[in-house]
Design a protein around this motif. Sequence first.
Motif, PDB file in Angstrom:
ATOM      1  N   PHE A 153     -15.740 -12.917  36.043  1.00  0.00           N
ATOM      2  CA  PHE A 153     -17.079 -13.479  35.937  1.00  0.00           C
ATOM      3  C   PHE A 153     -17.873 -12.653  34.927  1.00  0.00           C
ATOM      4  O   PHE A 153     -17.503 -11.536  34.587  1.00  0.00           O
ATOM      5  CB  PHE A 153     -17.795 -13.495  37.298  1.00  0.00           C
ATOM      6  CG  PHE A 153     -17.632 -12.237  38.094  1.00  0.00           C
ATOM      7  CD1 PHE A 153     -18.340 -11.086  37.767  1.00  0.00           C
ATOM      8  CD2 PHE A 153     -16.759 -12.191  39.169  1.00  0.00           C
ATOM      9  CE1 PHE A 153     -18.177  -9.915  38.494  1.00  0.00           C
ATOM     10  CE2 PHE A 153     -16.592 -11.037  39.915  1.00  0.00           C
ATOM     11  CZ  PHE A 153     -17.308  -9.899  39.570  1.00  0.00           C
ATOM     12  N   ASN A 162     -22.274 -16.410  36.494  1.00  0.00           N
ATOM     13  CA  ASN A 162     -21.959 -17.178  35.292  1.00  0.00           C
ATOM     14  C   ASN A 162     -23.171 -17.967  34.801  1.00  0.00           C
ATOM     15  O   ASN A 162     -23.423 -18.066  33.613  1.00  0.00           O
ATOM     16  CB  ASN A 162     -20.785 -18.123  35.579  1.00  0.00           C
ATOM     17  CG  ASN A 162     -19.487 -17.382  35.819  1.00  0.00           C
ATOM     18  OD1 ASN A 162     -19.331 -16.230  35.393  1.00  0.00           O
ATOM     19  ND2 ASN A 162     -18.558 -18.013  36.499  1.00  0.00           N
ATOM     20  N   SER A 178     -20.203 -15.901  42.214  1.00  0.00           N
ATOM     21  CA  SER A 178     -19.630 -16.121  40.883  1.00  0.00           C
ATOM     22  C   SER A 178     -20.356 -17.234  40.143  1.00  0.00           C
ATOM     23  O   SER A 178     -20.578 -17.144  38.928  1.00  0.00           O
ATOM     24  CB  SER A 178     -18.132 -16.436  41.003  1.00  0.00           C
ATOM     25  OG  SER A 178     -17.423 -15.281  41.410  1.00  0.00           O
TER      26      SER A 178
END
Length: 407
Positions: free
Chosen positions: A354, A400, A396
């Motif tokens: 990530f 992102n 995650s």
Amino acid sequence: MNVHTAARPAAGSKTPSLPEAKPEAIGLSRVRLQALSDTFKREVDRGTLPGATVLVARRGQIGWFDAIGRQSPLAAAPMAHDSIFRIFSMTKPIVSVGIMMLLEDGQFLLNDPVAKYIPEFAETKVGVERNGTLELVPAKRQMTIQDLLRHTSGLTYDHTGNGLVQRLYQQSRLRSRKITNAEHATMLATMPLICQPGAEWNYSRSTDILGRIIEVVSGQTLGAFLHERILAPLGMAETAFHTGEQNAGRLAEAFTTDPWSREKVQLFNMLEKPAMESGGGGLVSTTMDYARFAQMLLNGGTLDGTRIIGRKTLQLMAADHLAADVRIQGTLVPPGHGFGLGFAVRTQQGIAPFSGSVGQFFWSGMAGTFFWVDPSEDLIAVFMMQGPGQREYIRSLLRNGVYAAVE
């Protein structure tokens, strides 16, 4: 201004805010931040989580603060900026800063043995599993305060595995909120360590013991110390080991049944005052309260002219403290990361699955809360939800999405 306003504004909150800015003025993409909110709206629509808040600040100003979905699956109230959450292990960074403030006061050294402050730990043995039995062997050295901060103490948690030491934890009253911090520490000292001090990183009750050391050294309860030295100076009026009945309508709740595993979900009652003020996971808080704590960390220990901790002390905390021969057990320290004094620390740009930056530090809570501080991008992010089973997946998505918005 593109700071989203929840259906119930936070006007009545006692917590002072951080300054606000248009995303473009602080190097963030409005389009990508909206896409981030839309991601979580989709997850709410899918039934992954009841609701969430997401706050992103850069250069000391909030560029995005959104409240999404519902506060509780059992009520119609929308999630709001001032909803109250169980932050569980996001208690740990606050307590870790507290213990390091006492270090700055000259009250102890990092390499002091824990037994100097809690004598019961002087005789703690190490449990070695052999042929299905637990053999107790002497510790090669005493666990230190530094070991507690970086989770190399040899302590563990009952929910991180099912080894023989962890089964002893499971059979004990360690999880009870009705014992005091002193009783908890004494009970834990009678149990064997899962490894030799310094040999492994094991996520553990170490920060609960730090909380007890704060009590021993300061002569105050942990809650009183945190309030006096950190929470009140930062204006974190909504952060404590429980909240009052007047706030019952602001409590965020999880699904009673996990939407993925179908297992029952039972979290502690935020309105109940516990006997044990758990340094490892007992606080409740709001998104803005925690954002002020995170901004203080990003600022090098100060906020609004108030210094909480020294800049160099904080640099020490946010550095990797795991030697090359320390075995990292479990998955909580991701690839490309190490662990400092109270936070996980990113050590490599790659390897992790990530986005992120070298030098960023962070931690999270069992019910889904998450924050990070990124000095290289002058950025903080705070995310709040109550969805234990979905926490790693959501983290995650958040990482992102936030980094996609950095210009």
